[in-house]
Design a protein around this motif. Structure first.
Motif, PDB file in Angstrom:
ATOM      1  N   ILE A  16       0.858  -1.183   0.000  1.00  0.00           N
ATOM      2  CA  ILE A  16       0.000   0.000   0.000  1.00  0.00           C
ATOM      3  C   ILE A  16       0.894   1.232   0.000  1.00  0.00           C
ATOM      4  O   ILE A  16       1.858   1.273   0.764  1.00  0.00           O
ATOM      5  CB  ILE A  16      -0.890  -0.017   1.250  1.00  0.00           C
ATOM      6  N   PRO A  17       0.623   2.254  -0.712  1.00  0.00           N
ATOM      7  CA  PRO A  17      -0.447   2.453  -1.675  1.00  0.00           C
ATOM      8  C   PRO A  17      -0.056   2.182  -3.112  1.00  0.00           C
ATOM      9  O   PRO A  17      -0.770   2.583  -4.021  1.00  0.00           O
ATOM     10  CB  PRO A  17      -0.734   3.943  -1.513  1.00  0.00           C
ATOM     11  N   LEU A  18       1.059   1.540  -3.365  1.00  0.00           N
ATOM     12  CA  LEU A  18       1.545   1.404  -4.729  1.00  0.00           C
ATOM     13  C   LEU A  18       1.416  -0.030  -5.236  1.00  0.00           C
ATOM     14  O   LEU A  18       2.248  -0.500  -5.988  1.00  0.00           O
ATOM     15  CB  LEU A  18       3.014   1.852  -4.789  1.00  0.00           C
ATOM     16  N   TYR A  19       0.375  -0.729  -4.810  1.00  0.00           N
ATOM     17  CA  TYR A  19       0.264  -2.129  -5.206  1.00  0.00           C
ATOM     18  C   TYR A  19      -0.558  -2.302  -6.473  1.00  0.00           C
ATOM     19  O   TYR A  19      -0.646  -3.397  -7.006  1.00  0.00           O
ATOM     20  CB  TYR A  19      -0.392  -2.934  -4.072  1.00  0.00           C
ATOM     21  N   VAL A  20      -1.197  -1.201  -6.944  1.00  0.00           N
ATOM     22  CA  VAL A  20      -2.249  -1.339  -7.947  1.00  0.00           C
ATOM     23  C   VAL A  20      -1.764  -1.917  -9.269  1.00  0.00           C
ATOM     24  O   VAL A  20      -2.567  -2.331 -10.098  1.00  0.00           O
ATOM     25  CB  VAL A  20      -2.939   0.007  -8.220  1.00  0.00           C
ATOM     26  N   TRP A  21      -0.441  -1.942  -9.474  1.00  0.00           N
ATOM     27  CA  TRP A  21       0.014  -2.419 -10.777  1.00  0.00           C
ATOM     28  C   TRP A  21       0.079  -3.941 -10.844  1.00  0.00           C
ATOM     29  O   TRP A  21       0.032  -4.531 -11.933  1.00  0.00           O
ATOM     30  CB  TRP A  21       1.397  -1.832 -11.084  1.00  0.00           C
ATOM     31  N   LEU A  22       0.196  -4.597  -9.689  1.00  0.00           N
ATOM     32  CA  LEU A  22       0.439  -6.035  -9.719  1.00  0.00           C
ATOM     33  C   LEU A  22      -0.745  -6.846 -10.249  1.00  0.00           C
ATOM     34  O   LEU A  22      -0.550  -7.736 -11.088  1.00  0.00           O
ATOM     35  CB  LEU A  22       0.849  -6.523  -8.328  1.00  0.00           C
ATOM     36  N   PRO A  23      -1.990  -6.593  -9.829  1.00  0.00           N
ATOM     37  CA  PRO A  23      -3.076  -7.373 -10.418  1.00  0.00           C
ATOM     38  C   PRO A  23      -3.166  -7.174 -11.926  1.00  0.00           C
ATOM     39  O   PRO A  23      -3.393  -8.126 -12.678  1.00  0.00           O
ATOM     40  CB  PRO A  23      -4.324  -6.839  -9.710  1.00  0.00           C
ATOM     41  N   ASP A  24      -2.963  -5.936 -12.392  1.00  0.00           N
ATOM     42  CA  ASP A  24      -3.019  -5.707 -13.835  1.00  0.00           C
ATOM     43  C   ASP A  24      -1.883  -6.395 -14.559  1.00  0.00           C
ATOM     44  O   ASP A  24      -1.981  -6.701 -15.746  1.00  0.00           O
ATOM     45  CB  ASP A  24      -2.936  -4.201 -14.120  1.00  0.00           C
ATOM     46  N   ALA A  25      -0.775  -6.631 -13.831  1.00  0.00           N
ATOM     47  CA  ALA A  25       0.383  -7.240 -14.495  1.00  0.00           C
ATOM     48  C   ALA A  25       0.109  -8.677 -14.893  1.00  0.00           C
ATOM     49  O   ALA A  25       0.915  -9.286 -15.587  1.00  0.00           O
ATOM     50  CB  ALA A  25       1.586  -7.189 -13.566  1.00  0.00           C
ATOM     51  N   MET A  26      -1.024  -9.216 -14.481  1.00  0.00           N
ATOM     52  CA  MET A  26      -1.363 -10.575 -14.865  1.00  0.00           C
ATOM     53  C   MET A  26      -1.694 -10.679 -16.343  1.00  0.00           C
ATOM     54  O   MET A  26      -1.949 -11.770 -16.850  1.00  0.00           O
ATOM     55  CB  MET A  26      -2.539 -11.077 -14.036  1.00  0.00           C
ATOM     56  N   GLU A  27      -1.716  -9.526 -17.046  1.00  0.00           N
ATOM     57  CA  GLU A  27      -1.922  -9.565 -18.496  1.00  0.00           C
ATOM     58  C   GLU A  27      -0.764 -10.226 -19.215  1.00  0.00           C
ATOM     59  O   GLU A  27      -0.885 -10.629 -20.368  1.00  0.00           O
ATOM     60  CB  GLU A  27      -2.076  -8.129 -19.037  1.00  0.00           C
ATOM     61  N   GLY A  28       0.374 -10.292 -18.543  1.00  0.00           N
ATOM     62  CA  GLY A  28       1.519 -10.900 -19.192  1.00  0.00           C
ATOM     63  C   GLY A  28       1.416 -12.417 -19.193  1.00  0.00           C
ATOM     64  O   GLY A  28       0.550 -12.994 -18.530  1.00  0.00           O
ATOM     65  N   PRO A  29       2.315 -13.086 -19.915  1.00  0.00           N
ATOM     66  CA  PRO A  29       2.299 -14.552 -19.927  1.00  0.00           C
ATOM     67  C   PRO A  29       2.503 -15.103 -18.521  1.00  0.00           C
ATOM     68  O   PRO A  29       3.191 -14.505 -17.694  1.00  0.00           O
ATOM     69  CB  PRO A  29       3.466 -14.919 -20.849  1.00  0.00           C
ATOM     70  N   THR A  30       1.938 -16.273 -18.246  1.00  0.00           N
ATOM     71  CA  THR A  30       1.974 -16.817 -16.887  1.00  0.00           C
ATOM     72  C   THR A  30       3.386 -17.069 -16.365  1.00  0.00           C
ATOM     73  O   THR A  30       3.661 -16.768 -15.192  1.00  0.00           O
ATOM     74  CB  THR A  30       1.155 -18.112 -16.807  1.00  0.00           C
ATOM     75  N   PRO A  31       4.328 -17.587 -17.168  1.00  0.00           N
ATOM     76  CA  PRO A  31       5.675 -17.758 -16.618  1.00  0.00           C
ATOM     77  C   PRO A  31       6.280 -16.419 -16.168  1.00  0.00           C
ATOM     78  O   PRO A  31       7.042 -16.372 -15.209  1.00  0.00           O
ATOM     79  CB  PRO A  31       6.478 -18.343 -17.782  1.00  0.00           C
ATOM     80  N   VAL A  32       5.936 -15.346 -16.877  1.00  0.00           N
ATOM     81  CA  VAL A  32       6.398 -14.029 -16.459  1.00  0.00           C
ATOM     82  C   VAL A  32       5.834 -13.701 -15.090  1.00  0.00           C
ATOM     83  O   VAL A  32       6.540 -13.235 -14.197  1.00  0.00           O
ATOM     84  CB  VAL A  32       5.972 -12.965 -17.497  1.00  0.00           C
ATOM     85  N   SER A  33       4.549 -13.952 -14.920  1.00  0.00           N
ATOM     86  CA  SER A  33       3.963 -13.696 -13.597  1.00  0.00           C
ATOM     87  C   SER A  33       4.667 -14.513 -12.548  1.00  0.00           C
ATOM     88  O   SER A  33       4.911 -14.037 -11.439  1.00  0.00           O
ATOM     89  CB  SER A  33       2.479 -14.049 -13.608  1.00  0.00           C
ATOM     90  N   ALA A  34       5.017 -15.733 -12.903  1.00  0.00           N
ATOM     91  CA  ALA A  34       5.680 -16.575 -11.913  1.00  0.00           C
ATOM     92  C   ALA A  34       7.046 -16.024 -11.567  1.00  0.00           C
ATOM     93  O   ALA A  34       7.410 -15.892 -10.396  1.00  0.00           O
ATOM     94  CB  ALA A  34       5.804 -17.994 -12.460  1.00  0.00           C
TER      95      ALA A  34
END
Lengths: 100, 170, 645
Positions: C239-257
């Motif tokens: 908090i308060p700068l977490y908002v980018w992480l859920p949106d970052a799930m747009e990338g390929p799954t291995p990237v998220s991993a």
């Protein structure tokens, strides 16, 4: 025994009177005549120096000046006639088609 | 003698030139110019240029001024009208002329060893003049004849009756 | 320096070479060659790291290894920064995680991204990421770490927006980068303050300087610590700068991993552990870290309860677990925080990769509501994911059991304030268990809710890493927190953990495990025994449900308060101030000058012959005057004619 400078002064005066005439007069033909006056003034100085230095070429130059003045007078007057036909006036201030 | 002749005819020159400036009617100016030309012819004679004096009378006074007079008559040029005038001409021109005259006069008067003219200095003969003209300066001579030819052509074509109508018709 | 060669510079340079080769030539190389280059790079780095670890454990070298004579980078006035690498226990741990898990994810990606057109581009970016992450971890001074810091942000942007033709993906990449930048601003201020107060950015020198002044606490150090923490919050999604992480799930799954679970988001925790010398001297900063960590953990867990996209659940789970790590650092239990970092890398990467295997198996579907009954069709995926779910829920003797307990135990030690944090952490553990089991049930049990999908198991290039990570998730914590703290102590300092007023340690573990069991029970009831219950509950608690589903409207609030005004101001500045006034003004001025000059000069062309004549005469007079002046000057007052001879 006339000092040469008198002739030269006369020539200069005639020349300057010609310029003044060019500036002052309003009739095209009169302006043209002032130009002829200027040319004559210059001729006088040529002849003067030709006499002083015993150069014939000076006089021949005057001869050529006369020839050219004659040609110029002919063509210039033809132009004046053409202008008069187009604008029906000889007042130089009225002939200002060249203004932007 | 020389002095008197010079003063008379120089005076006539100046008087004629001044008259040229001051007259209202162009024909008067033309006649004054004839006076100037003739006086100048005499002055040439005083300077020993006999051929030029004759040429001055024949060509200038006799041909060119006649042409001027013809045109004045042709165009029926009358007295000068009052027009708008140009302020620049007066404001700028007169001082300019004065400056020119002043410079030339200064140079002439300041010059030394100019010498003087006398009647006994001899006359340049026409033979001498024509020798130079037709030997050394033949080419310019011929060129001037071409020049005159062109001038004739130009003058004729410009002054033709149809020329003015062409402009109006376009 | 004497001693065996460590090849430290090679560790980052091998992935960088992989990036260059694949980036420049990858589009023209055959896929097998691209894969070979891309896999050899992390393997090579892993080999060197393992070699260096072996050298340490066999006693051949001692830590910390500080490279002497590293090439100087900046030498201006009193500021000296070099490309110095530092290898100590902390960076070795991080390197093992990065190269090890990274290599596994590279293998997985070869299978997952096999049909992508931008195959070479993906691996180039992945190698680039490894390069920057290794630089970040090995850096011996804050500026070099910042290079790695920014670089991983760049790689993250490139990889989130990998499918850049999709608007949502491109926007998510931009959002991640911009929010990271806000955090980086805090990091930069922290660096400036460090420079102003210590004259150096090298961590060891700063630690030495602090060590020389035992009484130096608070004040400037608090400012520096909080600024650094702002940077960490941006990178590690607090908090308060977490908002980018859920949106970052747009990338390929291995990237998220790799990036958004195992490595990049943990850079913030690493940075705080690395600068522990500063934080130790500032109780205020430590409290801030702990509070925000705990708050984020709880906050994110609540949002994960109602997510329907399988990756979003895991994203919020990541934010929540990162909160735990910061909580650990905030109570000065840095080893516990790093321990949890390590176990989290194992089980979160496992969870993401398994989710990717599920998604791959059902042809790209990510919505949990469309899954169900997959455990028969995807057996290996199911069992490995089960290992991950149990691990994160804190099942006894699995990896997170040890690490989470260590953090909660350390929190409890910090007086009443610590007990509050402990309670929050405990409740969050319950929520964590609940939503992970919810995911487990929804995806793998029950009827297949979308029969048109044809689930099939993934290839072994993907399943292999899953199995290895499952084993690590199970056994990764067996080293135990005491041994781990002992191992890390030279790097992060020792903080004695007193017994908590008579309550034995195993009691805490029992409480924590029981929280996990309660969560499992609730999930079992709602998603297995009575599948229509959740809908009814959502109906009766509609207001809280709406709040959670809309993620507390944080994105909308940010948009209205910050993004829109910024856009308006920028547009105004651009269109009116710059375009209209400045550029338009300059052009208009030039044109005006030209027009004005023209207008003035136009007066000259009056068409009046006499004025032309006058100007002619004036020009002639000027020339004559000039000539006359020259003549008079040359000849004095008297002018002699030269004559004509």
């Amino acid at each position: 025994m006339i000092p040469l400078s008198w002739y030269l002064l006369l020539s200069a005066t005639l020349f300057c009177l010609g310029i003044v005439g060019f500036l002052v007069r309003r009739n095209l033909i009169t302006i043209f005549m002032s130009i002829e006056l200027m040319l004559n003034g210059v001729n006088l100085s040529f002849v003067t120096f030709a006499h002083q230095w015993h150069l014939v070429k000076g006089q021949i130059f005057v001869f050529f000046v006369m020839v050219v003045a004659a040609a110029e007078a002919a063509v210039g007057l033809a132009i004046i006639i053409a202008i008069f036909r187009a604008r029906a006036t000889l007042a130089v201030d009225r002939i200002d088609l060249m203004k932007l | 003698m020389h002095l008197i002749l010079f003063i008379v005819f120089a005076g006539l020159c100046l008087a004629g030139a001044l008259n040229l400036l001051l007259q209202k009617h162009p024909i008067n100016s033309a006649l004054s110019l004839v006076v100037v030309m003739t006086s100048l012819a005499v002055l040439y004679l005083l300077l020993g240029a006999e051929f030029l004096a004759a040429a001055q009378i024949i060509v200038y006074a006799g041909a060119i001024m006649v042409l001027f007079t013809f045109v004045i008559m042709l165009l029926n040029a009358g007295r000068e009208e009052r027009t708008l005038g140009s302020k620049a001409a007066v404001a700028l021109g007169f001082p300019a002329v004065a400056a020119i005259l002043a410079v030339i006069a200064t140079v002439i008067l300041k010059a030394q060893d100019l010498g003087s003219v006398s009647l006994s200095d001899g006359i340049t003969s026409t033979e001498e003049l024509s020798r130079v003209l037709f030997h050394e300066l033949l080419l310019p001579f011929e060129v001037t004849s071409v020049l005159i030819l062109i001038a004739i052509l130009g003058a004729v074509s410009l002054a033709r009756k149809g020329h003015g109508d062409q402009e109006a018709g376009k | 320096m004497n001693g065996p060669l460590l090849f430290l510079p090679l560790i980052p340079l091998l992935p960088f070479a992989g990036f260059l080769l694949n980036g420049l030539f990858g589009s023209r190389l055959p896929k097998a060659l691209v894969t070979l280059i891309a896999l050899l790079a992390p393997l090579g780095s892993l080999a060197i790291v393992a070699h260096d670890a072996y050298l340490f454990w066999s006693g051949a070298i001692t830590f910390p290894v500080i490279e002497q004579g590293a090439p100087t980078w900046i030498s201006v006035g009193t500021l000296h920064v070099d490309f110095g690498f530092v290898l100590d226990q902390l960076s070795l741990t991080m390197l093992l995680i990065i190269t090890g898990v990274g290599f596994l994810i590279h293998i997985y990606s070869a299978g997952y991204m096999a049909h992508e057109k931008g195959y070479w581009r993906y691996f180039a970016y992945l190698n680039l990421f490894l390069f920057f992450m290794i630089v970040l971890v090995l850096a011996g001074n804050a500026l070099l770490m910042f290079v790695g810091w920014e670089g991983v942000g760049l790689a993250s942007y490139l990889l989130i927006g990998f499918w850049f033709q999709k608007t949502s993906a491109a926007d998510a990449g931009k959002k991640a980068f911009v929010v990271n930048r806000i955090g980086d601003f805090g990091f930069l201020i922290g660096m400036f303050l460090l420079l102003a107060n210590f004259g150096t950015l090298t961590f060891s020198e700063i630690a030495t300087k602090i060590g020389e002044n035992p009484g130096w606490t608070g004040g400037v150090l608090t400012c520096i610590a909080i600024c650094l923490f702002v940077g960490a919050a941006g990178k590690s999604a607090q908090i308060p700068l977490y908002v980018w992480l859920p949106d970052a799930m747009e990338g390929p799954t291995p990237v998220s991993a790799l990036i958004h679970a195992a490595t990049m988001v943990t850079a913030g925790v690493y940075m705080i552990a690395r600068s522990h010398a500063i934080f130790d001297r500032s109780p205020v900063a430590l409290s801030v870290v702990a509070i925000i960590g705990a708050a984020t953990a709880l906050f994110a867990a609540t949002m994960g309860l109602v997510q329907t996209d399988i990756k979003r659940v895991l994203a919020y789970s990541t934010i929540s677990q990162l909160g735990y790590m910061f909580l650990g650092c905030g109570v000065m239990a840095y080893s516990a925080g790093v321990f949890h970092l390590m176990t989290h890398a194992f089980f979160k990467a496992l969870l993401f990769l398994a989710a990717g295997s599920v998604i791959h198996g059902i042809g790209g579907e990510q919505d949990l509501r469309k899954m169900g009954g997959l455990r028969k069709k995807l057996p290996v995926t199911f069992w490995t994911m089960t290992a991950g779910v149990f691990a994160i829920a804190g099942a006894p003797f699995l990896s997170a059991f040890y690490s989470k307990d260590a953090i909660l135990y350390a929190a409890f030690q910090q007086g009443t304030f610590g007990r509050v944090l402990w309670a929050v952490g405990l409740f969050t553990a319950l929520l964590t268990s609940f939503y992970m089991f919810r995911l487990w049930y929804l995806a793998f049990f029950g009827k297949q809710r979308a029969p048109e999908l044809h689930p099939h198991e993934s290839p072994w290039s993907m399943l292999g890493p899953l199995v290895i990570l499952a084993l690590l998730s199970i056994g990764g914590g067996w080293i135990g927190i005491e041994k781990f703290s002992e191992w890390l102590a030279p790097a992060v300092g020792t903080h004695a953990v007193e017994a908590a007023g008579g309550i034995p340690e195993w009691a805490f573990s029992v409480i924590a495990v029981s929280m996990g069991l309660i969560g499992w029970l609730v999930a079992h009831v709602l998603y297995f025994a009575k599948p229509d219950q959740p809908a009814k509950l959502a109906g009766s608690f509609s207001v809280p449900y709406k709040v959670l589903v809309n993620k507390y409207w944080v994105d909308e609030i940010y948009n209205a308060l910050i993004v829109k005004p910024l856009l308006m101001i920028s547009r105004f500045l651009l269109e009116w101030v710059v375009e209209f006034a400045i550029i338009g003004g300059v052009v208009w001025l030039l044109a005006g000058i030209a027009l004005l000059t023209g207008a003035i000069l136009q007066k000259w062309q009056s068409g009046n012959l006499r004025s032309y004549a006058a100007w002619l005469a004036a020009g002639a007079a000027a020339l004559l005057l000039f000539a006359g002046a020259v003549l008079l000057a040359a000849n004095g007052v008297d002018i002699k004619w030269a004559g004509w001879k």
